[in-house]
Design a protein around this motif. Structure first.
Motif, short mmCIF file in Angstrom:
data_model
loop_
_atom_site.label_atom_id
_atom_site.label_comp_id
_atom_site.label_asym_id
_atom_site.label_seq_id
_atom_site.Cartn_x
_atom_site.Cartn_y
_atom_site.Cartn_z
N ASP A 53 57.81 148.23 148.50
CA ASP A 53 56.90 146.75 148.81
C ASP A 53 58.01 145.54 149.34
O ASP A 53 57.78 144.91 150.32
CB ASP A 53 56.25 146.05 147.68
CG ASP A 53 55.25 144.75 147.92
OD1 ASP A 53 54.58 144.92 149.07
OD2 ASP A 53 55.27 143.78 147.16
N VAL A 54 59.15 145.78 148.69
CA VAL A 54 60.35 144.92 149.12
C VAL A 54 61.11 145.32 150.43
O VAL A 54 61.30 144.58 151.36
CB VAL A 54 61.37 144.64 148.00
CG1 VAL A 54 62.57 143.81 148.39
CG2 VAL A 54 60.65 144.05 146.82
N LEU A 55 61.49 146.53 150.29
CA LEU A 55 62.33 147.17 151.36
C LEU A 55 61.62 147.35 152.77
O LEU A 55 62.21 147.64 153.82
CB LEU A 55 63.00 148.22 151.01
CG LEU A 55 64.29 148.28 149.88
CD1 LEU A 55 64.61 149.48 149.21
CD2 LEU A 55 65.06 147.02 150.05
N SER A 56 60.31 147.53 152.86
CA SER A 56 59.57 147.62 154.03
C SER A 56 59.17 146.40 154.69
O SER A 56 58.72 146.64 155.74
CB SER A 56 58.29 148.47 153.75
OG SER A 56 57.43 147.67 152.80
N ASP A 57 59.42 145.28 153.96
CA ASP A 57 59.19 144.03 154.74
C ASP A 57 60.49 143.47 155.07
O ASP A 57 61.49 143.16 154.13
CB ASP A 57 58.46 142.97 153.78
CG ASP A 57 58.19 141.62 154.33
OD1 ASP A 57 59.12 140.72 154.26
OD2 ASP A 57 57.30 141.71 155.07
N PRO A 58 60.67 143.10 156.35
CA PRO A 58 61.99 142.56 156.99
C PRO A 58 62.54 141.40 156.38
O PRO A 58 63.83 141.23 155.76
CB PRO A 58 61.78 142.37 158.36
CG PRO A 58 60.80 143.38 158.69
CD PRO A 58 59.70 143.37 157.48
N MET A 59 61.60 140.37 155.84
CA MET A 59 62.09 139.26 155.39
C MET A 59 62.50 139.41 154.02
O MET A 59 63.47 138.92 153.45
CB MET A 59 60.77 138.15 155.33
CG MET A 59 61.13 136.74 154.70
SD MET A 59 59.66 135.63 155.00
CE MET A 59 59.67 135.42 156.59
N ASP A 170 51.16 137.59 154.15
CA ASP A 170 50.37 138.75 153.88
C ASP A 170 51.15 139.88 153.25
O ASP A 170 50.52 140.75 153.03
CB ASP A 170 49.87 139.19 154.96
CG ASP A 170 48.82 138.50 155.84
OD1 ASP A 170 48.26 137.55 155.15
OD2 ASP A 170 48.73 138.35 157.24
N GLN A 171 52.18 139.28 152.45
CA GLN A 171 52.95 140.24 151.75
C GLN A 171 52.93 139.92 150.07
O GLN A 171 52.93 140.62 149.16
CB GLN A 171 54.21 140.97 152.25
CG GLN A 171 54.16 141.56 153.47
CD GLN A 171 53.47 142.92 153.54
OE1 GLN A 171 53.72 143.62 152.45
NE2 GLN A 171 52.81 143.18 154.35
N THR A 172 53.53 138.55 150.00
CA THR A 172 53.67 137.94 148.85
C THR A 172 52.56 136.98 148.31
O THR A 172 51.59 136.79 149.39
CB THR A 172 55.25 137.14 148.85
OG1 THR A 172 54.91 135.99 149.91
CG2 THR A 172 56.20 137.89 149.18
N SER A 173 52.49 136.89 147.11
CA SER A 173 51.47 136.16 146.69
C SER A 173 51.60 134.94 145.76
O SER A 173 53.14 135.07 145.28
CB SER A 173 50.24 137.14 145.73
OG SER A 173 51.13 137.80 144.91
N THR A 174 50.86 134.04 145.28
CA THR A 174 51.27 132.97 144.50
C THR A 174 49.86 132.62 143.46
O THR A 174 48.93 132.95 143.76
CB THR A 174 51.39 131.55 145.39
OG1 THR A 174 52.58 131.99 146.27
CG2 THR A 174 51.63 130.52 144.62
N ILE A 175 50.31 132.16 142.23
CA ILE A 175 49.19 131.97 141.30
C ILE A 175 48.92 130.63 141.65
O ILE A 175 49.48 129.74 141.79
CB ILE A 175 49.64 132.17 139.95
CG1 ILE A 175 50.03 133.56 139.68
CG2 ILE A 175 48.32 131.71 139.09
CD1 ILE A 175 48.87 134.76 139.83
#
Length: 316
Positions: A53-59, A170-175
């Motif tokens: 999830d981390v390494l596949s996302d460039p940012m 569309d990759q990270t999330s917040t409560i």
């Protein structure tokens, strides 16, 4: 020391995007809990999902490469930021199956079109089945406790929920918190269900769960509900049970009813007062009935004269 996502995927720091995909494909198939029965398999499967999830996302990968897990999850310190510093920490949604489904496009990790080493086989009849299929999380069910007064008059209840919301990448999330409003209607019964569609946690390639509240009636100090009727228990002495009396009942809307009891009250006697129960859901102007039962108090002792009077009145 922070987690080494490259080591989790058995890669070196110079791994390319293709290397990362190939490694996740191979290891996710190998350590999927449905295939690997070791007790540590679920934890390993989750680590693989988070690493991918981390390494596949460039940012996220760029932040991790420069600042490590601490910078990724805690946010980049402002002194390192540019005009738009990264301030929202990364939170893994903790559902490795979502990552797996998004990568493979289906729920079966061992379909015939994947070899054990992760290589893709030649498929007849048009390729992968089910790629991109979306599934909804199971519904979230919670009780909603209401008083008889709430259900008599109707009311508005506001309930604060905390849920995971996807960020703009569309990759990270917040409560985040959200207020759900329930307009309670007069006459609702225990078991009434109120559903808010798709208000559960958001995540990639998943439909948020519905949130359902189920009405539960609070215990009332005076009344007990029976469908659209109300039951009240009046305590009277034996003498009044025999000769009649007036019973006072304070209603849910504050009125004081004076109910004449002209019958002889036995332990099974019930006085029915029409129209003094709960509102009917289909027409709140109409109401059920009030059923009055009786708790008859017997004297603990009688004088000789009173016994003679009772004997003369009741047994002659």
């Amino acid at each position: 020391m922070g987690q080494d996502y490259y080591a989790v995927l058995e890669l070196g720091r110079g791994a390319t995007d293709a290397d990362i995909k190939k490694a996740y494909r191979k290891l996710a198939l190998k350590y999927h809990p449905l295939k690997c029965k070791e007790p540590w398999a679920p934890k390993r499967f989750r680590q693989l999902a988070e690493a991918y999830d981390v390494l596949s996302d460039p940012m996220k990968k760029g932040i991790y490469d420069k600042f490590g897990e601490e910078g990724l999850k805690g946010g980049i310190p402002l002194e390192f930021g540019g005009e738009n510093p990264w301030t929202v920490g990364y939170v893994f949604h903790n559902n490795p199956d979502k990552v797996f489904r998004e990568f493979f496009g289906g729920d079966n990790p061992f379909a015939e079109f994947f070899a054990e080493d992760g290589s893709e086989l030649i498929l007849p009849f048009g390729g992968l089945r089910g790629r991109g299929a979306m599934k909804q999380d199971p519904p979230i069910v919670r009780d909603l406790y209401l008083s008889l007064e709430d259900l008599f008059y109707g009311c508005t209840k506001k309930i604060k929920i905390s849920r995971r919301v996807m960020n703009e990448d569309d990759q990270t999330s917040t409560i985040r918190d959200k207020i759900l409003t329930i307009d309670v209607q007069p006459g609702w019964k225990q078991g009434t269900r109120i559903t808010f569609e798709k208000e559960g946690d958001q995540g990639p390639n998943v439909i948020p769960a519905d949130i359902t509240f189920v009405v539960q009636e609070k215990i009332h100090p005076r009344f007990k509900r029976d469908n659209d009727n109300l039951t009240y228990v009046a305590t009277i002495p034996l003498g009044k049970a025999l000769v009649g009396c007036m019973v006072e009942v304070r209603t849910l809307d504050g009125r004081l009813l004076n109910i004449p009891i002209n019958d002889i009250v036995d332990p099974k006697y019930c006085k029915v007062v029409p129209g003094e129960g709960m509102p009917l859901l289909q027409d709140p102007r109409r109401k059920g009935d009030l059923h009055i039962y009786f708790n008859i108090c017997f004297p603990t002792k009688l004088t000789r004269d009173k016994k003679l009077l009772l004997k003369s009145a009741l047994l002659s």
